[in-house]
Design an enzyme around this catalytic site. Structure first.
Site, mmCIF file in Angstrom:
data_model
loop_
_atom_site.group_PDB
_atom_site.id
_atom_site.type_symbol
_atom_site.label_atom_id
_atom_site.label_comp_id
_atom_site.label_asym_id
_atom_site.label_seq_id
_atom_site.Cartn_x
_atom_site.Cartn_y
_atom_site.Cartn_z
ATOM 1 N N CYS A 10 11.826 -12.181 33.571
ATOM 2 C CA CYS A 10 10.766 -11.192 33.386
ATOM 3 C C CYS A 10 10.266 -10.816 34.782
ATOM 4 O O CYS A 10 10.749 -11.350 35.778
ATOM 5 C CB CYS A 10 9.656 -11.678 32.455
ATOM 6 S SG CYS A 10 8.685 -13.071 33.024
ATOM 7 N N CYS A 84 11.919 -6.508 32.120
ATOM 8 C CA CYS A 84 12.078 -6.308 33.569
ATOM 9 C C CYS A 84 12.798 -5.005 33.872
ATOM 10 O O CYS A 84 13.075 -4.694 35.014
ATOM 11 C CB CYS A 84 12.787 -7.489 34.224
ATOM 12 S SG CYS A 84 14.497 -7.692 33.767
ATOM 13 N N CYS A 88 16.970 -5.881 36.583
ATOM 14 C CA CYS A 88 17.861 -6.996 36.272
ATOM 15 C C CYS A 88 19.300 -6.627 36.618
ATOM 16 O O CYS A 88 19.819 -5.639 36.105
ATOM 17 C CB CYS A 88 17.771 -7.359 34.799
ATOM 18 S SG CYS A 88 16.115 -7.834 34.322
#
Length: 131
Positions: A10, A84, A88
Site C-alpha cells: 500500500c 497504491c 506498483c
C-alpha cells in the site's frame, strides 16, 4: 517444495498492508513467506491499526514501514496491492490481486476494526488457496 511468498503493498505501509502481513504470519506460520512495502512509507505504523490488531491477539507494534523494492516484487509469488495505483511495479508471471479496502489513516477504532475484519477474511481465503 518451496513455500509460497506473498507481498502486501500500500502507499504508506502503515495500516492495511501491515495488518494483512500480521494476519498472514499468524494464520500461516512459516508455511508462507510474508513481505510488505509501501511506495511512500510512513514514519511509523498507524497506532489505531496496532490497537485493532492487538484486540485480535496479534502484535504488529514492532513492525516498521518499509519502502517497496523491485526485488521484493520479483521474489514474491503473489502481490496484493491495496490502493497504491500505478506505483506498483508489474512483472509477468506473478499473481496480482488488488484489494479494495478503506485506508485506516485518520479513521476511528470502529472503522479500523471493520477494515481489520475484512482483511482477516481475505487472508483466510488466500491461505486456503495457497495450500
Amino acid at each position: 517444495m518451496t513455500r509460497p511468498s506473498v507481498l502486501f503493498v500500500c502507499v504508506h505501509n502503515a495500516g492495511r498492508s501491515q495488518m494483512a502481513a500480521g494476519f498472514l504470519r499468524d494464520i500461516a506460520g512459516d508455511r508462507i513467506e510474508v513481505r510488505s512495502g509501501g511506495s511512500m512509507p510512513a514514519d511509523q505504523i498507524n497506532p489505531i491499526a496496532v490497537a485493532a490488531m492487538r484486540e485480535a491477539g496479534i502484535d504488529i507494534a514492532a513492525e516498521r514501514p518499509k519502502v517497496l523494492t523491485t526485488e521484493a516484487v520479483q521474489a514474491s509469488d503473489v502481490v496484493i496491492t491495496m490502493g497504491c495505483g500505478d506505483d506498483c511495479p508489474f512483472f509477468p508471471g506473478k499473481r496480482y490481486e488488488d484489494w479494495k479496502l478503506d485506508d485506516p489513516a485518520g479513521q476511528d477504532i470502529d472503522a479500523v476494526r471493520a477494515i481489520r475484519d475484512e482483511i482477516r477474511a481475505r487472508i483466510e481465503r488466500l491461505v486456503d488457496e495457497l495450500r
